[in-house]
Design a protein around this motif. Structure first.
Motif, short mmCIF file in Angstrom:
data_model
loop_
_atom_site.label_atom_id
_atom_site.label_comp_id
_atom_site.label_asym_id
_atom_site.label_seq_id
_atom_site.Cartn_x
_atom_site.Cartn_y
_atom_site.Cartn_z
N UNK A 164 -13.71 -6.30 -4.15
CA UNK A 164 -14.52 -5.51 -3.24
C UNK A 164 -14.41 -5.97 -1.78
N UNK A 165 -14.46 -7.27 -1.46
CA UNK A 165 -14.40 -7.66 -0.04
C UNK A 165 -13.14 -7.16 0.67
N UNK A 166 -12.05 -6.93 -0.06
CA UNK A 166 -10.80 -6.51 0.58
C UNK A 166 -10.88 -5.08 1.11
N UNK A 167 -11.83 -4.27 0.64
CA UNK A 167 -11.82 -2.85 0.99
C UNK A 167 -12.97 -2.45 1.91
N UNK A 168 -13.92 -3.33 2.14
CA UNK A 168 -15.14 -2.95 2.84
C UNK A 168 -14.91 -2.58 4.31
N UNK A 204 -9.46 5.67 3.07
CA UNK A 204 -9.61 5.54 1.63
C UNK A 204 -10.78 6.43 1.19
N UNK A 205 -10.89 6.66 -0.12
CA UNK A 205 -12.01 7.48 -0.60
C UNK A 205 -12.48 6.97 -1.96
N UNK A 239 -1.17 -0.92 2.67
CA UNK A 239 -0.92 -2.24 2.07
C UNK A 239 -1.69 -2.49 0.77
N UNK A 240 -2.89 -1.89 0.63
CA UNK A 240 -3.68 -2.11 -0.59
C UNK A 240 -3.13 -1.36 -1.79
#
Length: 305
Positions: free
Chosen positions: A190-194, A246-247, A181-182
């Motif tokens: 940043x908060x969306x991926x933590x 993710x990476x 989705x991202x």
């Protein structure tokens, strides 16, 4: 029993006689008289244990052994004559061998152009490229198994025991599975991926950058969810394409276009996302060929800057 050494002088005299098939003319070419030349050829035949010439009062002819040795003797003399020129070229850094280590991220962006450019300027320097992570390169540089190496680390964390040149500094970006989705976002906060699972490089190969990524999460009160580790950036991206997570990768890795993976920036210009620095490291007192490469590298780094 070891064979006796044959002086170059004797081979030079042999070639002169073989090419003229006349002792008198050969002696004139060598600026000597005939009797010493005749004695020298006899000495060479004794050392080799074979006859090189068939002599009569009217003619001189090469034997089968002499004819077989002639091209090799010519080659030996030519190579001996070239040795001083080659030695000066190596001493000046215009010839020789240069062993360069590099991390995979350097291979994506700067290394191909640098190799082409340096080879065009110094075609007689033989470049030996060795792909290796930093934990492998550093001991090899200390031992002298590598002359220089492209290393990846956080800014300012280059090894203190080595000389180094900063080559480039770039932000980390996220490699994301294409179906995630991202992946549709142009840029991410940043908060969306933590909370997303990560594919990560082990700390032992990139301690400063590993700590910088973990510090990013800890500063936000989160713990990274590492689901898989891999050493090479290509492998990390391949695992992302498989949907394992993710990476965080240096921006230059975007040059590696893997089907099923997109790359996205995180945050804006003042984002706390870590930076990655690529530097060229080497021991003090580099050999002449490396001096040439360092001068080339400094020009390239200034141009890039």
């Amino acid at each position: 029993m070891s064979q006796p050494l044959v002086e170059l002088r004797l081979w030079r005299q042999f070639v002169a006689v073989a090419e003229t098939l006349h002792f008198g003319r050969a002696a004139m070419r060598l600026h000597m008289t005939q009797p010493p030349l005749t004695q020298a050829i006899a000495q060479l035949e004794r050392l080799l244990g074979v006859r090189l010439f068939e002599r009569t009062k009217r003619s001189v002819q090469l034997t089968e052994a002499g004819a077989a040795l002639l091209p090799q003797a010519r080659d030996l003399l030519a190579r001996a004559q070239a040795l001083p020129v080659q030695a000066r070229a190596v001493a000046d850094g215009e010839a020789g061998r240069l062993r360069l280590g590099f991390v995979s991220t350097a291979g994506f962006s700067l290394l191909p152009g640098w190799v082409r450019g340096f080879r065009a300027e110094h075609p007689r320097v033989q470049l030996e490229l060795v792909e290796a992570t930093g934990d492998v390169q550093l001991p090899a540089l200390e031992r002298g198994d590598l002359d220089a190496g492209f290393l990846l680390h956080s800014p300012g964390f280059a090894p203190a025991s080595l000389e180094y040149l900063r080559v480039q500094v770039e932000p980390l970006v996220l490699a994301i599975p294409e179906q995630h989705p991202l992946a549709t976002a142009r840029a991410l906060a940043l908060p969306r991926v933590l909370a997303e699972p990560l594919v990560m490089f082990p700390r032992r190969i990139l301690p400063s950058l590993h700590d910088a990524v973990f510090g990013l999460y800890h500063a936000a009160g989160r713990e990274p969810q590492v689901t898989q580790e891999a050493i090479q950036m290509q492998t990390i991206v391949n695992l992302v394409s498989a949907g394992l997570g993710l990476a965080w990768v240096p921006r230059s890795v975007r040059e590696f276009q893997r089907q099923g993976v997109v790359y996205r920036s995180v945050g804006g210009a003042r984002s706390p996302v870590p930076l990655a620095e690529t530097s060229l490291a080497w021991r003090a007192q580099p050999p002449a060929a490396l001096e040439r490469f360092l001068a080339f590298a400094k020009r390239q780094a200034r141009t890039a800057g």
